[in-house]
Design a protein around this motif. Structure first.
Motif, short mmCIF file in Angstrom:
data_model
loop_
_atom_site.label_atom_id
_atom_site.label_comp_id
_atom_site.label_asym_id
_atom_site.label_seq_id
_atom_site.Cartn_x
_atom_site.Cartn_y
_atom_site.Cartn_z
N LEU A 28 0.87 -1.19 0.00
CA LEU A 28 0.00 0.00 0.00
C LEU A 28 0.90 1.23 0.00
O LEU A 28 1.81 1.35 0.83
N VAL A 29 0.65 2.14 -0.95
CA VAL A 29 1.41 3.39 -1.03
C VAL A 29 0.43 4.55 -0.92
O VAL A 29 -0.56 4.60 -1.66
N VAL A 30 0.70 5.45 0.00
CA VAL A 30 -0.18 6.58 0.27
C VAL A 30 0.59 7.86 0.00
O VAL A 30 1.74 8.01 0.41
N GLY A 31 -0.04 8.81 -0.70
CA GLY A 31 0.61 10.08 -0.96
C GLY A 31 -0.24 10.98 -1.81
O GLY A 31 -1.30 10.58 -2.31
N ALA A 32 0.22 12.21 -1.99
CA ALA A 32 -0.47 13.13 -2.89
C ALA A 32 -0.35 12.61 -4.32
O ALA A 32 0.54 11.81 -4.64
N ALA A 33 -1.24 13.08 -5.17
CA ALA A 33 -1.27 12.60 -6.54
C ALA A 33 0.08 12.79 -7.23
O ALA A 33 0.55 11.91 -7.97
N ARG A 34 0.73 13.92 -6.97
CA ARG A 34 2.02 14.20 -7.64
C ARG A 34 3.11 13.25 -7.14
O ARG A 34 4.00 12.86 -7.90
N HIS A 35 3.04 12.87 -5.86
CA HIS A 35 4.03 11.93 -5.33
C HIS A 35 3.85 10.54 -5.93
O HIS A 35 4.82 9.87 -6.29
N LEU A 36 2.62 10.11 -6.01
CA LEU A 36 2.34 8.80 -6.57
C LEU A 36 2.72 8.73 -8.04
O LEU A 36 3.22 7.70 -8.53
N ALA A 37 2.49 9.82 -8.77
CA ALA A 37 2.82 9.84 -10.20
C ALA A 37 4.33 9.81 -10.43
O ALA A 37 4.80 9.24 -11.43
N ALA A 38 5.08 10.40 -9.51
CA ALA A 38 6.53 10.48 -9.69
C ALA A 38 7.26 9.23 -9.23
O ALA A 38 8.39 8.96 -9.66
N ALA A 39 6.66 8.46 -8.32
CA ALA A 39 7.32 7.29 -7.76
C ALA A 39 7.13 6.06 -8.65
O ALA A 39 6.12 5.93 -9.35
N LEU A 40 8.11 5.15 -8.62
CA LEU A 40 7.99 3.88 -9.34
C LEU A 40 7.32 2.89 -8.40
O LEU A 40 7.96 2.24 -7.58
N LEU A 41 6.02 2.76 -8.54
CA LEU A 41 5.25 1.92 -7.63
C LEU A 41 5.24 0.48 -8.14
O LEU A 41 5.19 0.22 -9.35
N PRO A 42 5.30 -0.48 -7.21
CA PRO A 42 5.27 -1.89 -7.62
C PRO A 42 3.94 -2.26 -8.25
O PRO A 42 2.89 -1.73 -7.87
N GLU A 43 4.00 -3.14 -9.21
CA GLU A 43 2.77 -3.58 -9.89
C GLU A 43 1.86 -4.28 -8.89
O GLU A 43 2.29 -5.12 -8.09
N GLY A 44 0.60 -3.89 -8.89
CA GLY A 44 -0.38 -4.50 -8.00
C GLY A 44 -0.50 -3.84 -6.65
O GLY A 44 -1.35 -4.22 -5.85
N ALA A 45 0.35 -2.85 -6.37
CA ALA A 45 0.26 -2.17 -5.08
C ALA A 45 -1.00 -1.32 -5.02
O ALA A 45 -1.39 -0.67 -6.01
#
Length: 432
Positions: free
Chosen positions: A42-59
């Motif tokens: 689970l990754v929580v953050g502002a929209a700009r943070h989530l867009a900039a981070a390389l999030l794992p598939e399925g998170a």
């Protein structure tokens, strides 16, 4: 119980850590933060943070808006032993989300990876140290505290938010504190859009700054470099107070005696972030002493030479006092609402002055009177405004030398000190 702190921090009971990653002001995340994100469910953050981070598939992702629903989601996920990463701007432990997470889940369940705060970055852009700066947040908070701190302190960083940005801060400072310089920092860390600009409060008030501003520095540039110190933030306050009358310029002994000032200061309770009025200020001794405690102070005086003396006394003691020339109660209508008021003059207008001050004071009104026949009317004005009222007749005798190396007691004129304190429950109709 043993706690291992790190990317995979867990307690002996097997509770999964909540990793809090500070993104700083836009610099690439360090490898350990990238690794923490890669292992998150689970990754929580502002929209700009989530867009900039390389999030794992399925998170699972939660875009931060109102905080309470996001905390509820985090709690449900943590209860399932899942790994959570929270992304936040700057240093999340500095006026950031770490406080809310620690209150909800306990500090021992957090693994915090701080970034560089916007405050540190803004001062770095100017080449200034900030260990002597006062930092105040106006993000989601009443702007008046930030305004009062900016009026009383030479170096302030204000964390801004909607409705509490450079324009609003500038408008509040332009009239009474136009000598300050505002440094507006926009899009810090973004090479394409970062902008740091010096403006006057009036210029700040006239602009639309958009949403990219996160911090505004308010500076008295003549005092931007304080002496070396061992404690960060505002000064520790005066070593002594109720200063001797000889430490102020005054006319014909028309000054509050130090015994009176000592009790008056105790009842006024001046402190950083609050506004104090000194009405009928005379020499400004009470105003100066309140400013030495860090309060923002407005001194009201009806004589021109008195105003000049107040300014000279404030400069001599190294504090900021805004001086207003005019007669109370009329001139009070143009001033910001005070937290506390000291009334040291008034004459026949005293009941009207007390009534006007009591109507607007948020916390306390203190009155010094030499004429006892004025006490009943002043007391009625305070109680009529909902204040709890008390008072004392101060009469002191000071040591005075005599020939032969002996001393006598020299009596000072008695002064009646009356004060009213607004009970916390009686705030209806009081400006907030």
């Amino acid at each position: 119980m043993t706690t291992v702190v790190g990317t995979d921090a867990v307690t002996a009971a097997g509770t999964a850590a909540i990793t809090v990653v500070g993104t700083g002001t836009g610099a690439p995340l360090p490898p350990d933060a990238v690794s923490a994100i890669a292992g998150a469910g689970l990754v929580v953050g502002a929209a700009r943070h989530l867009a900039a981070a390389l999030l794992p598939e399925g998170a699972e992702r939660v875009v931060l808006g109102p905080l309470a629903p996001a905390l509820d989601v985090i709690e449900r996920y943590v209860d399932k032993q899942g790994r959570v990463v929270v992304l936040a701007s700057g240093d999340p432990g500095f006026f950031g989300i770490v406080r809310a997470l620690a209150e909800r889940f306990g500090a021992e369940r957090l693994d915090v990876r701080p970034g560089v705060s916007s405050v540190a970055t803004a001062f770095a852009r100017l080449g200034l140290p900030w260990d002597d700066a006062v930092v105040v947040s106006a993000h989601g908070r009443d702007l008046r505290t930030a305004v009062n701190v900016c009026r009383s302190q030479p170096k302030v960083a204000v964390l801004t938010g909607p409705g509490s940005g450079p324009a609003e801060l500038g408008a509040a400072l332009a009239y009474r504190c136009g000598d300050r310089v505002l440094v507006v920092a926009s899009a810090l860390g973004d090479p394409a859009h970062e902008h740091v600009e010096r403006v006057s409060p009036a210029e700040a008030a006239a602009r639309d700054w958009g949403t990219a501003v996160s911090v505004v520095l308010c500076l008295d540039e003549s005092r931007a470099l304080a002496p070396v110190r061992t404690m960060a933030g505002p000064s520790a306050g005066p070593v002594r107070w109720a200063l001797d009358e000889t430490e102020f310029a005054h006319r014909d002994s028309m000054i509050s005696k130090f015994e009176v000032r000592a009790l008056a200061l105790a009842r006024i309770g001046p402190r950083l972030g609050e506004l104090v009025w000194d009405v009928g200020a005379g020499s400004g001794s009470v105003a100066v002493e309140c400013a030495r405690f860090g309060a923002s102070v407005t001194a009201i005086e009806k004589t021109r030479d008195g105003c000049d003396r107040i300014r000279a006394n404030a400069e001599a003691h190294g504090v900021d006092v805004q001086v207003v020339h005019g007669a109370a109660p009329t001139v009070l209508s143009d001033l910001d609402d005070p937290d506390a008021v000291f009334i040291g003059g008034g004459g026949r207008e005293l009941p009207a002055i007390v009534t006007a001050c009591a109507r607007r004071a948020r916390r306390a009104v203190v009155i010094a009177m030499a004429a006892l026949d004025r006490v009943p009317a002043a007391r009625d004005a305070l109680t009529g405004a909902g204040f709890d009222c008390d008072g004392v007749l101060l009469q002191s005798s000071r040591l005075a030398p005599l020939p032969g190396g002996v001393d006598r007691l020299a009596a000072t004129n008695p002064v009646f000190l009356l004060w009213g304190v607004r009970p916390p429950a009686r705030t209806e109709g009081v400006p907030q």
